[in-house]
Write a protein that holds these residues in place. Structure first.
Motif, PDB file in Angstrom:
ATOM      1  N   MET A   1      33.153  26.578  42.663  1.00 57.00           N
ATOM      2  CA  MET A   1      33.723  27.840  42.222  1.00 57.00           C
ATOM      3  C   MET A   1      34.547  28.477  43.339  1.00 57.00           C
ATOM      4  SD  MET A   1      32.609  28.034  39.187  1.00 57.00           S
ATOM      5  CE  MET A   1      31.347  27.238  38.218  1.00 57.00           C
ATOM      6  N   ASN A   2      35.515  29.296  42.953  1.00 56.06           N
ATOM      7  CA  ASN A   2      36.313  30.078  43.896  1.00 56.06           C
ATOM      8  C   ASN A   2      37.034  29.218  44.929  1.00 56.06           C
ATOM      9  OD1 ASN A   2      35.153  32.367  42.621  1.00 56.06           O
ATOM     10  ND2 ASN A   2      33.421  32.311  44.008  1.00 56.06           N
ATOM     11  N   ASN A   3      37.443  28.013  44.536  1.00 50.53           N
ATOM     12  CA  ASN A   3      38.125  27.122  45.468  1.00 50.53           C
ATOM     13  C   ASN A   3      39.574  27.550  45.674  1.00 50.53           C
ATOM     14  OD1 ASN A   3      35.842  25.442  45.690  1.00 50.53           O
ATOM     15  ND2 ASN A   3      36.441  24.344  43.844  1.00 50.53           N
ATOM     16  N   ILE A   4      40.012  27.606  46.916  1.00 55.16           N
ATOM     17  CA  ILE A   4      41.410  27.910  47.219  1.00 55.16           C
ATOM     18  C   ILE A   4      42.197  26.607  47.178  1.00 55.16           C
ATOM     19  CG2 ILE A   4      43.010  28.707  48.996  1.00 55.16           C
ATOM     20  CD1 ILE A   4      40.853  30.625  49.956  1.00 55.16           C
ATOM     21  N   ILE A   5      43.196  26.536  46.308  1.00 53.92           N
ATOM     22  CA  ILE A   5      44.015  25.320  46.234  1.00 53.92           C
ATOM     23  C   ILE A   5      45.404  25.548  46.824  1.00 53.92           C
ATOM     24  CG2 ILE A   5      42.768  24.476  44.221  1.00 53.92           C
ATOM     25  CD1 ILE A   5      45.289  25.241  42.581  1.00 53.92           C
ATOM     26  N   PHE A   6      45.748  26.806  47.090  1.00 56.13           N
ATOM     27  CA  PHE A   6      47.029  27.123  47.719  1.00 56.13           C
ATOM     28  C   PHE A   6      46.918  28.472  48.402  1.00 56.13           C
ATOM     29  CE2 PHE A   6      51.010  29.488  47.650  1.00 56.13           C
ATOM     30  CZ  PHE A   6      51.882  28.607  48.287  1.00 56.13           C
ATOM     31  N   ALA A   7      47.548  28.577  49.571  1.00 56.96           N
ATOM     32  CA  ALA A   7      47.687  29.855  50.266  1.00 56.96           C
ATOM     33  C   ALA A   7      48.987  29.795  51.047  1.00 56.96           C
ATOM     34  CB  ALA A   7      46.505  30.112  51.203  1.00 56.96           C
TER      35      ALA A   7
ATOM     36  N   CYS B   1      55.781  37.762  49.626  1.00 63.05           N
ATOM     37  CA  CYS B   1      54.393  38.097  49.969  1.00 63.05           C
ATOM     38  C   CYS B   1      53.524  36.841  50.047  1.00 63.05           C
ATOM     39  CB  CYS B   1      53.811  39.088  48.974  1.00 63.05           C
ATOM     40  SG  CYS B   1      53.433  38.395  47.369  1.00 63.05           S
ATOM     41  N   LEU B   2      52.359  37.007  50.634  1.00 59.98           N
ATOM     42  CA  LEU B   2      51.386  35.933  50.751  1.00 59.98           C
ATOM     43  C   LEU B   2      50.577  35.846  49.461  1.00 59.98           C
ATOM     44  CD1 LEU B   2      49.790  33.839  52.438  1.00 59.98           C
ATOM     45  CD2 LEU B   2      48.452  35.749  53.371  1.00 59.98           C
ATOM     46  N   CYS B   3      50.429  34.636  48.923  1.00 59.42           N
ATOM     47  CA  CYS B   3      49.679  34.448  47.686  1.00 59.42           C
ATOM     48  C   CYS B   3      48.585  33.403  47.871  1.00 59.42           C
ATOM     49  CB  CYS B   3      50.595  34.004  46.552  1.00 59.42           C
ATOM     50  SG  CYS B   3      51.608  35.335  45.866  1.00 59.42           S
ATOM     51  N   VAL B   4      47.484  33.608  47.185  1.00 59.78           N
ATOM     52  CA  VAL B   4      46.366  32.662  47.177  1.00 59.78           C
ATOM     53  C   VAL B   4      46.082  32.277  45.735  1.00 59.78           C
ATOM     54  CG1 VAL B   4      43.899  32.359  47.650  1.00 59.78           C
ATOM     55  CG2 VAL B   4      45.337  33.590  49.284  1.00 59.78           C
ATOM     56  N   LEU B   5      45.928  30.979  45.477  1.00 58.21           N
ATOM     57  CA  LEU B   5      45.521  30.505  44.163  1.00 58.21           C
ATOM     58  C   LEU B   5      44.050  30.136  44.222  1.00 58.21           C
ATOM     59  CD1 LEU B   5      48.464  28.233  42.923  1.00 58.21           C
ATOM     60  CD2 LEU B   5      48.121  30.682  42.624  1.00 58.21           C
ATOM     61  N   LEU B   6      43.249  30.773  43.364  1.00 66.43           N
ATOM     62  CA  LEU B   6      41.807  30.553  43.318  1.00 66.43           C
ATOM     63  C   LEU B   6      41.453  29.798  42.040  1.00 66.43           C
ATOM     64  CD1 LEU B   6      40.699  34.090  44.457  1.00 66.43           C
ATOM     65  CD2 LEU B   6      40.208  31.999  45.714  1.00 66.43           C
ATOM     66  N   GLU B   7      40.912  28.614  42.196  1.00 70.56           N
ATOM     67  CA  GLU B   7      40.541  27.788  41.053  1.00 70.56           C
ATOM     68  C   GLU B   7      39.107  28.091  40.636  1.00 70.56           C
ATOM     69  OE1 GLU B   7      41.684  23.262  40.012  1.00 70.56           O
ATOM     70  OE2 GLU B   7      40.370  23.491  41.749  1.00 70.56           O
ATOM     71  N   ARG B   8      38.895  28.315  39.335  1.00 73.58           N
ATOM     72  CA  ARG B   8      37.580  28.608  38.773  1.00 73.58           C
ATOM     73  C   ARG B   8      36.936  29.819  39.457  1.00 73.58           C
ATOM     74  NH1 ARG B   8      37.558  23.197  39.606  1.00 73.58           N
ATOM     75  NH2 ARG B   8      35.944  23.253  41.199  1.00 73.58           N
ATOM     76  N   ALA B   9      37.748  30.847  39.646  1.00 75.07           N
ATOM     77  CA  ALA B   9      37.251  32.063  40.303  1.00 75.07           C
ATOM     78  C   ALA B   9      36.400  32.889  39.351  1.00 75.07           C
ATOM     79  CB  ALA B   9      38.423  32.904  40.812  1.00 75.07           C
ATOM     80  N   LEU B  10      35.273  33.354  39.837  1.00 73.80           N
ATOM     81  CA  LEU B  10      34.385  34.207  39.038  1.00 73.80           C
ATOM     82  C   LEU B  10      34.757  35.666  39.275  1.00 73.80           C
ATOM     83  CD1 LEU B  10      30.960  32.404  39.485  1.00 73.80           C
ATOM     84  CD2 LEU B  10      32.423  32.449  37.467  1.00 73.80           C
TER      85      LEU B  10
END
Length: 252
Positions: free
Chosen positions: A1-7, A73-82
């Motif tokens: 859960m909450n895995n970062i796949i891009f930042a 801006c800085l962006c984060v992609l969160l996979e399966r984020a709760l």
């Protein structure tokens, strides 16, 4: 859960990976604020925000940011984020810029030679960002009782032994009063809210193609990850909610 796949910079977000991810857009300390634009139900929306705010965007929602001064801006992609947000939500970062610094750590780590597939560091940073977002969310008008119950539900969404009625009865208030207050403020009973959280998690997991080291997760594994001890009951509830079985939904 909450895995970062891009930042990284928003202009470099891989468009193919945004469909099943939460996007967290974090302007730098130099930005004096800006506006976020999005469309929902055929209507256009705009929300202005001041300095030191971040924007949480649910999966499959297209948006555009205008920052002052204009910048990437800085962006984060969160996979399966709760995360509890069902629509674009603007959240104020703390004075120490905790969300921004966690995102920068993720960006640096993703470009480091230490990065590995399914890395625990990225998962930990993702969990930290999710915790910040949940803790810093602007006052939503919910009473402390409703917030306490929502927090317990969200904490136990994957717990197959969770007894919601037991938690409600443990609160120092009348059981019926808590249920009625919760429904008045959220539009759903506590049990419906729990089921909705579990269904949304299930849909996200199915669309993400989650797998272990050897194969894709089975319906039984998805069911367990979403708090269902009985996969047949899970499939029945899922089909009623989405109009398709989990197996069919995951392939759509």
């Amino acid at each position: 859960m909450n895995n970062i796949i891009f930042a990284g910079k928003s202009s470099k977000i891989p468009s193919s990976r945004t469909g099943n991810c939460f996007t967290v857009a974090i302007p730098s300390e130099l930005a004096e604020g800006g506006s976020v634009f999005w469309e929902s139900g055929g209507c256009q929306y705009e929300h202005e925000f001041p300095k030191s705010n971040v924007i949480a965007v649910p999966p499959a929602v297209s948006f555009r940011l205008d920052l002052h001064p204009a910048e990437d801006c800085l962006c984060v992609l969160l996979e399966r984020a709760l995360l509890p947000f069902k629509q674009i939500t603007v959240i104020k970062d703390d004075a120490a810029h905790g969300i921004l610094h966690a995102a920068r750590q993720a960006e640096a780590y993703l470009s480091s030679p230490f990065k590995g597939k399914g890395d625990l560091v990225l998962s930990a940073l993702g969990g930290l960002i999710v915790s910040y977002l949940t803790a810093f969310a602007a006052d939503d008008g919910f009473s402390p009782v409703t917030k306490q119950l929502m927090a317990d539900i969200e904490k136990n969404v994957s717990n197959t032994t969770y007894f919601l009625d037991g938690f409600i009865k443990s609160m120092p208030l009348n059981y019926d009063y808590v249920r009625k207050l919760f429904k008045k403020e959220t539009g759903a009973t506590p049990h419906d809210f729990l089921m909705r959280q579990r269904m949304e998690l299930a849909a996200t997991l199915l669309k993400s193609g989650i797998s272990n080291r050897y194969s894709a997760y089975s319906v039984s594994q998805i069911a367990e990850a979403c708090g269902f001890a009985d996969p047949l009951y899970f499939s029945k509830v899922f089909k009623k909610h989405y109009g398709a079985s989990p197996a069919v939904y995951g392939k759509a």
